[in-house]
Enzyme design. Structure first.
Site, PDB file in Angstrom:
ATOM      1  CB  ALA A  58      -0.453  -2.798   1.363  1.00 50.38           C
ATOM      2  CB  SER A  59      -3.835  -0.999   4.248  1.00 52.73           C
ATOM      3  OG  SER A  59      -4.401  -2.292   4.230  1.00 52.73           O
TER       4      SER A  59
END
Length: 246
Positions: A58-59
């Site tokens: 993800a991030s």
């Protein structure tokens, strides 16, 4: 390093799994030179992880994109203070003429993410997500406030591609991951293409995992292992110098 130092994080992971707040977990602890702990933890039921399991990170994708931008700056191909409109025709529309690369990297651009909602609902292809980033309006003057913004990484992806001659997904793999020996790090575009990829248990209903992966999101689509992320962290801690660093 004393093994007792790991007792609290190990206990927190085990407790989170027991309470059902976490699924399979791989925990790694390292410093700039050495990995002290790499261990998997699994619930009695559900997906089982091993130390080499691949996760959607993800991030954590964002530091890789930032590294790509800074590599291009190091090569003299851009400055973080450059305006985005220098590289993307028409980006200056709707008040975005003063948005700089630095603003995109630091979530201070003001880009309005609500223009993105329909693309998710309609499961639009990546090209539509990029188009919406170009045409977004602003919530505030660039640099005047902070607002977390995933949308801002689409223009950065386009600029990385334009200046390097590589699609940003290939750039991250070829210029960052592989030189560091991160053989399990890439933008995975389907569940079927990566048997070791663990499912994500809390994906929102409007973005099923296969669709999410298919976009290769520059703000959050990278997949990796704990061991690979340790290599990336170690390279940063060593200033990108020394053994295993390009």
């Amino acid at each position: 390093m004393a093994q007792g130092l790991f007792e609290r994080p190990l206990a927190l992971v085990r407790a989170a799994i027991e309470r059902g707040e976490a699924g399979a977990v791989v925990l790694a602890v390292a410093d700039a030179r050495e990995t002290f702990l790499l261990e998997s933890f699994c619930p009695a039921q559900g997906p089982q992880a091993s130390e080499d399991s691949v996760f959607l990170v993800a991030s954590i994708t964002k530091p890789f994109m930032a590294t790509a931008v800074l590599q291009l700056a190091e090569q003299g191909l851009l400055l973080p203070s450059d305006r985005v409109s220098r590289y993307i025709d028409g980006f200056e529309r709707y008040g975005k003429e003063k948005v700089e690369l630095w603003h995109l990297l630091t979530h201070t651009s003001g880009l309005a993410e609500e223009v993105w909602e329909q693309a998710w609902k309609s499961r639009a292809p990546a090209a539509e997500h990029l188009r919406l980033a170009r045409e977004a309006f602003l919530h505030f003057a660039p640099g005047s406030a902070y607002e977390y913004c995933n949308l801002s990484f689409w223009p950065l992806a386009e600029i990385i591609g334009e200046l390097s001659g590589l699609d940003y997904k290939d750039y991250v793999v070829q210029r960052i991951a592989r030189p560091l020996g991160m053989s399990d790090t890439a933008f995975v575009l389907s569940l079927a293409s990566c048997p070791r990829l663990l499912p994500v248990l809390d994906m929102p209903e409007d973005m099923p995992l296969d669709y999410f992966l298919s976009l290769g999101l520059p703000a959050g689509g990278l997949c990796s292992t704990a061991a690979d992320l340790v290599r990336f962290g170690q390279a940063i801690l060593r200033g990108w110098k020394g053994d295993g660093c390009p």
